[in-house]
Scaffold this active site. Structure first.
Site, PDB file in Angstrom:
ATOM      1  N   LYS A 183      17.174  33.228 -44.402  1.00 48.62           N
ATOM      2  CA  LYS A 183      18.508  33.044 -44.995  1.00 48.62           C
ATOM      3  C   LYS A 183      18.467  32.018 -46.133  1.00 48.62           C
ATOM      4  O   LYS A 183      18.955  32.286 -47.239  1.00 48.62           O
ATOM      5  CB  LYS A 183      19.485  32.549 -43.912  1.00 48.62           C
ATOM      6  CG  LYS A 183      20.790  32.003 -44.455  1.00 48.62           C
ATOM      7  CD  LYS A 183      21.721  31.513 -43.365  1.00 48.62           C
ATOM      8  CE  LYS A 183      21.506  30.113 -42.879  1.00 48.62           C
ATOM      9  NZ  LYS A 183      22.092  29.022 -43.674  1.00 48.62           N
ATOM     10  N   ASN A 184      17.880  30.847 -45.856  1.00 50.84           N
ATOM     11  CA  ASN A 184      17.956  29.767 -46.842  1.00 50.84           C
ATOM     12  C   ASN A 184      17.000  29.964 -48.017  1.00 50.84           C
ATOM     13  O   ASN A 184      17.022  29.185 -48.970  1.00 50.84           O
ATOM     14  CB  ASN A 184      17.732  28.411 -46.170  1.00 50.84           C
ATOM     15  CG  ASN A 184      18.933  28.016 -45.321  1.00 50.84           C
ATOM     16  OD1 ASN A 184      20.006  28.637 -45.408  1.00 50.84           O
ATOM     17  ND2 ASN A 184      18.771  27.007 -44.485  1.00 50.84           N
ATOM     18  N   CYS A 190      31.765  19.263 -44.222  1.00 56.93           N
ATOM     19  CA  CYS A 190      31.670  20.341 -43.230  1.00 56.93           C
ATOM     20  C   CYS A 190      31.444  19.717 -41.870  1.00 56.93           C
ATOM     21  O   CYS A 190      31.394  18.494 -41.741  1.00 56.93           O
ATOM     22  CB  CYS A 190      30.644  21.384 -43.627  1.00 56.93           C
ATOM     23  SG  CYS A 190      29.001  21.083 -43.049  1.00 56.93           S
ATOM     24  N   ARG A 225      28.325  15.763 -46.698  1.00 54.55           N
ATOM     25  CA  ARG A 225      27.530  16.607 -47.586  1.00 54.55           C
ATOM     26  C   ARG A 225      28.007  16.601 -49.046  1.00 54.55           C
ATOM     27  O   ARG A 225      28.428  17.629 -49.583  1.00 54.55           O
ATOM     28  CB  ARG A 225      27.477  18.037 -47.027  1.00 54.55           C
ATOM     29  CG  ARG A 225      26.936  18.073 -45.623  1.00 54.55           C
ATOM     30  CD  ARG A 225      26.807  19.452 -45.078  1.00 54.55           C
ATOM     31  NE  ARG A 225      25.678  20.178 -45.622  1.00 54.55           N
ATOM     32  CZ  ARG A 225      25.364  21.430 -45.297  1.00 54.55           C
ATOM     33  NH1 ARG A 225      26.125  22.090 -44.465  1.00 54.55           N
ATOM     34  NH2 ARG A 225      24.322  22.008 -45.819  1.00 54.55           N
ATOM     35  N   PRO A 226      27.898  15.454 -49.699  1.00 53.42           N
ATOM     36  CA  PRO A 226      28.297  15.405 -51.115  1.00 53.42           C
ATOM     37  C   PRO A 226      27.341  16.219 -51.998  1.00 53.42           C
ATOM     38  O   PRO A 226      26.248  16.594 -51.554  1.00 53.42           O
ATOM     39  CB  PRO A 226      28.194  13.915 -51.455  1.00 53.42           C
ATOM     40  CG  PRO A 226      27.255  13.345 -50.454  1.00 53.42           C
ATOM     41  CD  PRO A 226      27.384  14.169 -49.211  1.00 53.42           C
ATOM     42  N   ASP A 269      26.738  15.065 -55.288  1.00 50.06           N
ATOM     43  CA  ASP A 269      26.559  14.176 -56.447  1.00 50.06           C
ATOM     44  C   ASP A 269      25.203  14.356 -57.121  1.00 50.06           C
ATOM     45  O   ASP A 269      25.092  14.258 -58.343  1.00 50.06           O
ATOM     46  CB  ASP A 269      26.742  12.711 -56.007  1.00 50.06           C
ATOM     47  CG  ASP A 269      25.803  12.335 -54.861  1.00 50.06           C
ATOM     48  OD1 ASP A 269      25.870  12.995 -53.800  1.00 50.06           O
ATOM     49  OD2 ASP A 269      24.994  11.405 -55.026  1.00 50.06           O
ATOM     50  N   GLN A 270      24.158  14.657 -56.331  1.00 46.77           N
ATOM     51  CA  GLN A 270      22.821  14.794 -56.926  1.00 46.77           C
ATOM     52  C   GLN A 270      22.732  16.044 -57.805  1.00 46.77           C
ATOM     53  O   GLN A 270      22.050  16.053 -58.821  1.00 46.77           O
ATOM     54  CB  GLN A 270      21.743  14.849 -55.832  1.00 46.77           C
ATOM     55  CG  GLN A 270      21.710  13.640 -54.935  1.00 46.77           C
ATOM     56  CD  GLN A 270      21.398  12.363 -55.706  1.00 46.77           C
ATOM     57  OE1 GLN A 270      20.430  12.298 -56.457  1.00 46.77           O
ATOM     58  NE2 GLN A 270      22.247  11.361 -55.550  1.00 46.77           N
ATOM     59  N   ASP A 285      17.465  21.428 -38.762  1.00 46.82           N
ATOM     60  CA  ASP A 285      17.947  22.737 -38.319  1.00 46.82           C
ATOM     61  C   ASP A 285      17.341  23.180 -36.982  1.00 46.82           C
ATOM     62  O   ASP A 285      17.697  24.241 -36.469  1.00 46.82           O
ATOM     63  CB  ASP A 285      17.652  23.805 -39.393  1.00 46.82           C
ATOM     64  CG  ASP A 285      18.541  23.649 -40.619  1.00 46.82           C
ATOM     65  OD1 ASP A 285      19.544  22.921 -40.537  1.00 46.82           O
ATOM     66  OD2 ASP A 285      18.221  24.254 -41.656  1.00 46.82           O
ATOM     67  N   ARG A 287      26.248  33.943 -39.057  1.00 46.22           N
ATOM     68  CA  ARG A 287      25.935  33.453 -40.408  1.00 46.22           C
ATOM     69  C   ARG A 287      24.434  33.333 -40.610  1.00 46.22           C
ATOM     70  O   ARG A 287      23.961  33.360 -41.750  1.00 46.22           O
ATOM     71  CB  ARG A 287      26.569  32.076 -40.630  1.00 46.22           C
ATOM     72  CG  ARG A 287      28.058  32.114 -40.758  1.00 46.22           C
ATOM     73  CD  ARG A 287      28.600  30.780 -41.140  1.00 46.22           C
ATOM     74  NE  ARG A 287      28.058  30.351 -42.441  1.00 46.22           N
ATOM     75  CZ  ARG A 287      28.422  29.253 -43.069  1.00 46.22           C
ATOM     76  NH1 ARG A 287      29.313  28.461 -42.538  1.00 46.22           N
ATOM     77  NH2 ARG A 287      27.899  28.931 -44.230  1.00 46.22           N
TER      78      ARG A 287
HETATM   79  N1  EPU Z   1      22.941  14.732 -50.137  1.00 43.28           N
HETATM   80  C1  EPU Z   1      23.675  13.849 -50.896  1.00 43.28           C
HETATM   81  N2  EPU Z   1      24.037  14.228 -52.155  1.00 43.28           N
HETATM   82  C2  EPU Z   1      23.721  15.446 -52.681  1.00 43.28           C
HETATM   83  C3  EPU Z   1      22.978  16.357 -51.890  1.00 43.28           C
HETATM   84  C4  EPU Z   1      22.602  15.966 -50.618  1.00 43.28           C
HETATM   85  O1  EPU Z   1      23.979  12.745 -50.451  1.00 43.28           O
HETATM   86  O2  EPU Z   1      24.096  15.726 -53.823  1.00 43.28           O
HETATM   87  C5  EPU Z   1      22.512  14.346 -48.776  1.00 43.28           C
HETATM   88  C6  EPU Z   1      23.172  15.201 -47.672  1.00 43.28           C
HETATM   89  O3  EPU Z   1      24.460  14.731 -47.343  1.00 43.28           O
HETATM   90  C7  EPU Z   1      22.160  15.063 -46.555  1.00 43.28           C
HETATM   91  C8  EPU Z   1      20.810  15.013 -47.303  1.00 43.28           C
HETATM   92  O4  EPU Z   1      21.135  14.645 -48.636  1.00 43.28           O
HETATM   93  O5  EPU Z   1      22.349  13.845 -45.896  1.00 43.28           O
HETATM   94  C9  EPU Z   1      20.038  16.315 -47.332  1.00 43.28           C
HETATM   95  O6  EPU Z   1      20.897  17.391 -47.612  1.00 43.28           O
HETATM   96  P1  EPU Z   1      20.450  18.676 -48.430  1.00 43.28           P
HETATM   97  O7  EPU Z   1      21.099  18.634 -49.771  1.00 43.28           O
HETATM   98  O8  EPU Z   1      18.967  18.806 -48.395  1.00 43.28           O
HETATM   99  O9  EPU Z   1      21.121  19.839 -47.595  1.00 43.28           O
HETATM  100  P2  EPU Z   1      21.628  21.208 -48.189  1.00 43.28           P
HETATM  101  O10 EPU Z   1      20.801  21.561 -49.352  1.00 43.28           O
HETATM  102  O11 EPU Z   1      23.104  21.153 -48.345  1.00 43.28           O
HETATM  103  C10 EPU Z   1      20.011  22.750 -46.835  1.00 43.28           C
HETATM  104  C11 EPU Z   1      20.163  23.908 -45.887  1.00 43.28           C
HETATM  105  C12 EPU Z   1      20.698  23.403 -44.550  1.00 43.28           C
HETATM  106  C13 EPU Z   1      19.732  22.347 -44.007  1.00 43.28           C
HETATM  107  C14 EPU Z   1      19.532  21.229 -45.025  1.00 43.28           C
HETATM  108  C15 EPU Z   1      18.511  20.190 -44.616  1.00 43.28           C
HETATM  109  C16 EPU Z   1      20.545  25.781 -47.359  1.00 43.28           C
HETATM  110  C17 EPU Z   1      21.483  26.800 -47.865  1.00 43.28           C
HETATM  111  N3  EPU Z   1      21.035  24.898 -46.464  1.00 43.28           N
HETATM  112  O12 EPU Z   1      21.327  22.206 -46.995  1.00 43.28           O
HETATM  113  O13 EPU Z   1      20.733  24.518 -43.676  1.00 43.28           O
HETATM  114  O14 EPU Z   1      20.227  21.804 -42.808  1.00 43.28           O
HETATM  115  O15 EPU Z   1      19.121  21.786 -46.296  1.00 43.28           O
HETATM  116  O16 EPU Z   1      17.282  20.790 -44.400  1.00 43.28           O
HETATM  117  O17 EPU Z   1      19.392  25.764 -47.733  1.00 43.28           O
HETATM  118  C18 EPU Z   1      21.479  25.783 -41.843  1.00 43.28           C
HETATM  119  O18 EPU Z   1      20.776  26.721 -42.237  1.00 43.28           O
HETATM  120  O19 EPU Z   1      22.029  25.786 -40.707  1.00 43.28           O
HETATM  121  C19 EPU Z   1      21.690  24.624 -42.698  1.00 43.28           C
HETATM  122  C20 EPU Z   1      22.696  23.755 -42.515  1.00 43.28           C
END
Ligand code: EPU
Length: 422
Positions: A22-23, A116, A121-122, A124-125, A306, A399
């Site tokens: 999925k991801n 969520c 889950r901001p 900003d990056q 996960d 999902r």
């Molecule tokens: N974060 C920030 N700012 C940003 C982006 C991330 O502070 O701009 C923080 C997040 O709040 C978190 C950390 O950085 O504390 C890591 O988050 P990441 O951005 O890596 O998560 P994501 O990209 O939103 C993906 C997967 C998630 C998985 C996470 C961590 C997808 C579509 N989603 O989410 O998958 O848990 O990486 O590995 O790839 C799932 O499949 O159930 C799922 C939630």
């Protein structure tokens, strides 16, 4: 809403096949926005998130033929660079259209994803990275407005490794003028997979899967034909299910090399895991007690967040107390109160859960508010010998797990979907 009903206590045996990831599929679907012609994705799982992304691409002006496991995405002639709230609120991964849209059309409006269930889950990056590539970003009316005539290659240093943030920037950089260097990138296999696809499209991506990625942008990118890698989290979930319920299971297409941290913990706990040809074989004698092991979630190649909820259920079967620390998301213990209702003894102190294994468990009606937590409740249901378990709010499972109850039933579990009962 449907319910999954499980009569636990059955050992699992037999063979199942792992679906496409999925991801990995979600960013690759978004990457189709980067080119004009028809792209073909293969080995795409039949999941709700894939349907939502297909719907989003249609709203953005793409023609999508979704017939899992094959998805064809082409141009419908009329582009619309606005991702509406109604779709983004259903799936946060929709943020990954932002980079491709602004890179391709010079303008994008994408609803800002809210928090969520598992954390704030901001994004900003993502936004800082696009600004570094020259985009002007404005937040208004709950939407991100991004503008730029042509993105330009730059150096972006992420404050933390972010999976979708890295992917968003890789896609944007693939159409930017010149060379982009992304530093402190997420190293997940799904990021590496996106790098392979962008290379097929004609961008020059080096280092995807490491913490520094170089991307040489192109003026135009080609469509692609690509088969998606197997889902490591789905594979890990069935490995834990086999270990928790006990038995002897063959998992075809499980990417063992991407699951090293999970396999190491399973082995420490006393579960046998080994490769046999195209399969991974997982064996556990349920009459032998498991050892309690500690787990700390971390970005890849560490133990995946996960897999945390599923592993916690396994530790409920172990002798002794295990310590499970969640470091990625601030609210990812939502399964704990439900597991307690099934008899598990778990104390939570901030980001740490202390799991006191070996307590008698019984079936109950339970529900979870996110995908992996729901999977953990299904696994818990497989292990109990007293009473049925009914997992409500199955839409979370749908999902991210393709035909879960069917795959479990193929392994001999007494698991079925009851339509419209939740
Ligand atoms: N974060 C920030 N700012 C940003 C982006 C991330 O502070 O701009 C923080 C997040 O709040 C978190 C950390 O950085 O504390 C890591 O988050 P990441 O951005 O890596 O998560 P994501 O990209 O939103 C993906 C997967 C998630 C998985 C996470 C961590 C997808 C579509 N989603 O989410 O998958 O848990 O990486 O590995 O790839 C799932 O499949 O159930 C799922 C939630």
């Amino acid at each position: 809403m449907d319910v999954i009903r499980i009569r636990g206590g059955k050992r699992l045996s037999g063979k199942i096949r792992i679906s496409g990831a999925k991801n990995a599929a979600l960013p690759i679907l978004c990457a189709t926005l980067l080119s004009e012609g028809e792209s073909i994705l293969r080995n795409v799982p039949a999941l709700k998130d894939i349907e939502t992304t297909s719907e989003l691409l249609r709203v953005l002006g793409r023609r999508v033929a979704l017939d899992a496991p094959v998805v064809r995405v082409g141009s419908s002639g009329e582009a619309n660079p606005e991702a509406p709230y109604e779709l983004v609120k259903q799936m946060r991964a929709s943020i990954m259209v932002l980079g491709p849209l602004v890179a391709r059309y010079g303008t994008a409006r994408v609803s800002l994803p809210g928090g969520c269930q598992i954390g704030s889950r901001p994004v900003d990056q993502h936004l800082k990275g696009l600004e570094a590539l020259g985009a002007t970003i404005r937040l208004q009316g709950g939407y991100i407005h991004a503008e730029c005539k042509r993105l330009r290659g730059a150096e972006v240093v992420f404050d933390m490794p972010t999976v979708t943030g890295t992917e968003n920037l890789m896609m944007a950089a693939a159409l930017a003028k010149g060379r982009t260097t992304l530093v402190n990138c997420a190293r997940e296999p799904e990021v590496e997979e996106l790098g392979r696809v962008l290379n097929k499209m004609g961008a020059r991506v080096n280092g995807a899967g490491t913490d520094v990625i170089h991307i040489e942008g192109r003026d135009e990118l080609d469509p692609f034909d690509h088969a998606i890698i197997s889902d490591r989290i789905e594979a890990g979930t069935y490995m834990v299910a086999a270990a928790a319920a006990g038995g002897d299971v063959m998992i075809e297409g499980a990417p063992l090399e991407d699951l090293e941290a999970v396999v190491a913990k399973l082995r420490q706990a006393g579960v046998e895991v080994g490769r046999e040809g195209e399969c991974v074989r997982v064996r556990r004698d349920p009459d032998k007690p498991l050892k309690a092991v500690d787990v700390i979630t971390a970005p890849h190649p560490g133990f995946p967040t996960d897999m945390q909820a599923q592993f916690m259920v396994l530790m409920c079967q172990a002798r002794g107390t295990s310590r499970i620390v969640e470091t990625i998301f601030e609210n990812r213990f939502m399964h704990v109160p439900e597991l307690r209702r099934m008899g598990c003894a778990i104390d939570v102190d901030g980001h740490t859960a202390h799991v006191h294994g070996g307590q008698p468990m019984s079936g109950a009606k339970v529900m979870a508010t996110d995908l992996r937590a729901s999977a953990s409740l299904v696994i818990a249901g497989l292990t109990v010998t007293e009473g049925d378990t009914e997992v409500l709010r199955v839409y979370h499972l749908d999902r991210g797990y393709e035909f879960m109850e069917r795959k479990l039933a193929a392994l001999g579990a007494d698991a079925e979907r009851i339509k419209g009962q939740g």
